[in-house]
Design a protein around this motif. Sequence first.
Motif, mmCIF file in Angstrom:
data_model
loop_
_atom_site.group_PDB
_atom_site.id
_atom_site.type_symbol
_atom_site.label_atom_id
_atom_site.label_comp_id
_atom_site.label_asym_id
_atom_site.label_seq_id
_atom_site.Cartn_x
_atom_site.Cartn_y
_atom_site.Cartn_z
ATOM 1 N N VAL A 9 0.862 -1.185 0.000
ATOM 2 C CA VAL A 9 0.000 0.000 0.000
ATOM 3 C C VAL A 9 0.893 1.228 0.000
ATOM 4 O O VAL A 9 1.691 1.430 0.925
ATOM 5 C CB VAL A 9 -0.931 0.024 1.227
ATOM 6 N N ASP A 10 0.790 2.035 -1.042
ATOM 7 C CA ASP A 10 1.605 3.250 -1.108
ATOM 8 C C ASP A 10 0.757 4.513 -1.197
ATOM 9 O O ASP A 10 1.259 5.587 -1.504
ATOM 10 C CB ASP A 10 2.583 3.186 -2.285
ATOM 11 N N ASP A 11 -0.523 4.370 -0.916
ATOM 12 C CA ASP A 11 -1.429 5.520 -0.928
ATOM 13 C C ASP A 11 -1.321 6.250 0.411
ATOM 14 O O ASP A 11 -1.754 5.716 1.444
ATOM 15 C CB ASP A 11 -2.857 5.045 -1.158
#
Length: 212
Positions: A9-11
């Motif tokens: 997850v890079d949000d």
Amino acid sequence: MYIPAHFAVDDPAALHDLIRQHPLGDLVTHGAQGLDANPLPFELDAQAGPHGTLRAHVARANPLAQQVRDGDAVLVIFRAEQGYISPGWYPSKAETHRLVPTWNYRVAHAHGRIRLRDDGRFLRGLLARLTRTHEAGQPQPWKMGDAPPGHIDTLLQSIVGLEIELTQLVGKFKLSQNREVRDRLGAADALDATGDSQSAALAGAMRGAGQG
């Protein structure tokens, strides 16, 4: 932290949301005495710095206040819902039997540089904001003004503030995204059937992992 692509997850918004919903983070430091970890409730300022800034406080008597130095690299670990996943919950088990137990969870790792803040104005503002945030759901929210005159001033002398400007924010949401949809949803249904709130929260996260 090992992060397979399907769990990465890079949000920033999703990770900031996890931190706000689960603000008790484990602050990991490395000083002269070696590794240490302190669970602390953090305030997140998402707009301060490229990845956000975390703020907290510790007792002045806590060795952390003497061992860390401004600019030291630190890690804060925030954990959300988590739980055991039985292979018997996967509909495909009856067909292949090539399944094993696992553990699902959501976690955010916040890397940054720490700074000690030992001024009353910073501490008073931090405590006021933390209090407003966590008392908001109470029928009669407690506020700092409810304390006897001078009591807060005395307490402020016994704590030290911490400010961590984040240099990296990484997340791992392990929610059975690597399984067939029917297996992921079957496991979510089984979690719901346990009847406890954390399992229900994990089930909801697993169902949501199939959206978008």
